[in-house]
Motif scaffolding. Structure first.
Motif, PDB file in Angstrom:
ATOM      1  N   ALA A  61       4.524  10.145  -7.050  1.00  0.00           N
ATOM      2  CA  ALA A  61       5.569  10.438  -8.039  1.00  0.00           C
ATOM      3  C   ALA A  61       4.958  10.808  -9.392  1.00  0.00           C
ATOM      4  CB  ALA A  61       6.512   9.245  -8.183  1.00  0.00           C
ATOM      5  N   ILE A  62       3.954  10.071  -9.812  1.00  0.00           N
ATOM      6  CA  ILE A  62       3.302  10.381 -11.096  1.00  0.00           C
ATOM      7  C   ILE A  62       2.626  11.743 -11.025  1.00  0.00           C
ATOM      8  CG2 ILE A  62       1.438   9.677 -12.649  1.00  0.00           C
ATOM      9  CD1 ILE A  62       2.229   6.758 -11.933  1.00  0.00           C
ATOM     10  N   TYR A  63       1.971  12.033  -9.910  1.00  0.00           N
ATOM     11  CA  TYR A  63       1.336  13.336  -9.715  1.00  0.00           C
ATOM     12  C   TYR A  63       2.378  14.452  -9.822  1.00  0.00           C
ATOM     13  CZ  TYR A  63      -0.817  17.236  -7.183  1.00  0.00           C
ATOM     14  OH  TYR A  63      -1.278  18.475  -6.805  1.00  0.00           O
ATOM     15  N   LYS A 106       0.831  -1.208   0.000  1.00  0.00           N
ATOM     16  CA  LYS A 106       0.000   0.000   0.000  1.00  0.00           C
ATOM     17  C   LYS A 106       0.868   1.261   0.000  1.00  0.00           C
ATOM     18  CE  LYS A 106      -4.017   0.017   2.367  1.00  0.00           C
ATOM     19  NZ  LYS A 106      -4.874  -0.042   3.563  1.00  0.00           N
ATOM     20  N   ILE A 107       1.913   1.245   0.801  1.00  0.00           N
ATOM     21  CA  ILE A 107       2.806   2.405   0.868  1.00  0.00           C
ATOM     22  C   ILE A 107       3.518   2.594  -0.467  1.00  0.00           C
ATOM     23  CG2 ILE A 107       4.913   3.295   1.948  1.00  0.00           C
ATOM     24  CD1 ILE A 107       3.929   1.954   4.565  1.00  0.00           C
ATOM     25  N   LYS A 108       3.965   1.502  -1.054  1.00  0.00           N
ATOM     26  CA  LYS A 108       4.633   1.576  -2.359  1.00  0.00           C
ATOM     27  C   LYS A 108       3.683   2.125  -3.422  1.00  0.00           C
ATOM     28  CE  LYS A 108       5.974  -2.160  -4.688  1.00  0.00           C
ATOM     29  NZ  LYS A 108       6.692  -3.403  -5.019  1.00  0.00           N
ATOM     30  N   GLY A 109       2.443   1.684  -3.403  1.00  0.00           N
ATOM     31  CA  GLY A 109       1.449   2.193  -4.344  1.00  0.00           C
ATOM     32  C   GLY A 109       1.200   3.679  -4.164  1.00  0.00           C
ATOM     33  N   PHE A 110       1.154   4.121  -2.915  1.00  0.00           N
ATOM     34  CA  PHE A 110       0.969   5.545  -2.662  1.00  0.00           C
ATOM     35  C   PHE A 110       2.142   6.354  -3.219  1.00  0.00           C
ATOM     36  CE2 PHE A 110       2.280   9.105   0.035  1.00  0.00           C
ATOM     37  CZ  PHE A 110       1.291  10.006  -0.321  1.00  0.00           C
ATOM     38  N   TYR A 111       3.371   5.915  -2.965  1.00  0.00           N
ATOM     39  CA  TYR A 111       4.524   6.671  -3.448  1.00  0.00           C
ATOM     40  C   TYR A 111       4.602   6.684  -4.978  1.00  0.00           C
ATOM     41  CZ  TYR A 111       6.255   7.570   1.210  1.00  0.00           C
ATOM     42  OH  TYR A 111       6.377   8.020   2.500  1.00  0.00           O
ATOM     43  N   GLY A 118      -4.679  16.394  -6.656  1.00  0.00           N
ATOM     44  CA  GLY A 118      -4.064  16.563  -5.340  1.00  0.00           C
ATOM     45  C   GLY A 118      -4.969  16.058  -4.229  1.00  0.00           C
ATOM     46  N   LEU A 119      -6.276  16.304  -4.361  1.00  0.00           N
ATOM     47  CA  LEU A 119      -7.218  15.756  -3.382  1.00  0.00           C
ATOM     48  C   LEU A 119      -7.209  14.233  -3.419  1.00  0.00           C
ATOM     49  CD1 LEU A 119     -10.312  18.128  -3.695  1.00  0.00           C
ATOM     50  CD2 LEU A 119      -8.660  17.989  -1.819  1.00  0.00           C
ATOM     51  N   GLY A 120      -7.090  13.672  -4.621  1.00  0.00           N
ATOM     52  CA  GLY A 120      -6.999  12.214  -4.749  1.00  0.00           C
ATOM     53  C   GLY A 120      -5.751  11.668  -4.077  1.00  0.00           C
ATOM     54  N   VAL A 121      -4.626  12.365  -4.247  1.00  0.00           N
ATOM     55  CA  VAL A 121      -3.380  11.947  -3.598  1.00  0.00           C
ATOM     56  C   VAL A 121      -3.526  12.057  -2.080  1.00  0.00           C
ATOM     57  CG1 VAL A 121      -0.941  12.529  -3.271  1.00  0.00           C
ATOM     58  CG2 VAL A 121      -1.904  12.485  -5.572  1.00  0.00           C
ATOM     59  N   LEU A 122      -4.162  13.107  -1.611  1.00  0.00           N
ATOM     60  CA  LEU A 122      -4.384  13.271  -0.178  1.00  0.00           C
ATOM     61  C   LEU A 122      -5.276  12.149   0.371  1.00  0.00           C
ATOM     62  CD1 LEU A 122      -3.922  15.044   2.330  1.00  0.00           C
ATOM     63  CD2 LEU A 122      -5.981  16.292   1.680  1.00  0.00           C
ATOM     64  N   GLY A 123      -6.309  11.797  -0.366  1.00  0.00           N
ATOM     65  CA  GLY A 123      -7.171  10.690   0.044  1.00  0.00           C
ATOM     66  C   GLY A 123      -6.427   9.364   0.068  1.00  0.00           C
ATOM     67  N   HIS A 124      -5.570   9.154  -0.932  1.00  0.00           N
ATOM     68  CA  HIS A 124      -4.762   7.945  -0.982  1.00  0.00           C
ATOM     69  C   HIS A 124      -3.822   7.893   0.226  1.00  0.00           C
ATOM     70  CE1 HIS A 124      -2.409   5.071  -3.874  1.00  0.00           C
ATOM     71  NE2 HIS A 124      -2.626   4.526  -2.691  1.00  0.00           N
ATOM     72  N   ALA A 125      -3.223   9.037   0.573  1.00  0.00           N
ATOM     73  CA  ALA A 125      -2.342   9.104   1.747  1.00  0.00           C
ATOM     74  C   ALA A 125      -3.128   8.805   3.019  1.00  0.00           C
ATOM     75  CB  ALA A 125      -1.683  10.474   1.837  1.00  0.00           C
TER      76      ALA A 125
END
Length: 97
Positions: free
Chosen positions: A30-32, A21-26, A60-67
Motif C-alpha cells: 500500500a505504501i509503495y 507477515k501477510i499484513k506487513g506485506f500488504y 518494486g523489486l523489494g516489494v516482490l522480494g517481500h511477497a
C-alpha cells in the motif's frame, strides 16, 4: 489431552505469525502504491529526465522480494525442492553423520 492443547497452541502461534507477515506485506504494498504516483509527479514537475523509474523499479523489486518471502515463493529451487532434499538425505542416513 495436554499434547493436543500444546499442538493447537503451536498451530495458533504459527497461524498468527503468518497473518502478521501477510499484513506487513500488504502495508508495504500500500505504501509503495501511494508513493509511485508521488515519484511520477515529482519527476514531472522537476525534470525532463525520467529518474522516477529507478526508485519505482528498485522499490518494486523489494516489494516482490517481500511477497516471495511472505507467500513462500521459491523462484530458484521450485516448489517442493526442500522437502525432496530432506527426504533424499533421510533416505541416505550415512551422509548425515
Amino acid at each position: 489431552m495436554e499434547t493436543n492443547s500444546r499442538r493447537n497452541d503451536y498451530r495458533f502461534e504459527k497461524a498468527k505469525e503468518k497473518v502478521e507477515k501477510i499484513k506487513g506485506f500488504y502495508h508495504h504494498l500500500a505504501i509503495y502504491l501511494l508513493f509511485v504516483p508521488f515519484f511520477i509527479w515529482l519527476n514531472y514537475i522537476g525534470s525532463d529526465f525520467p529518474w522516477a523509474i529507478f526508485p519505482i523499479f528498485g522499490w518494486g523489486l523489494g516489494v516482490l522480494g517481500h511477497a516471495a518471502e511472505t507467500f513462500s515463493w521459491n523462484f530458484i529451487f521450485g516448489k517442493g525442492w526442500e522437502e525432496r532434499k530432506i527426504k533424499e538425505y533421510m533416505d541416505r542416513e550415512e551422509d548425515l553423520f
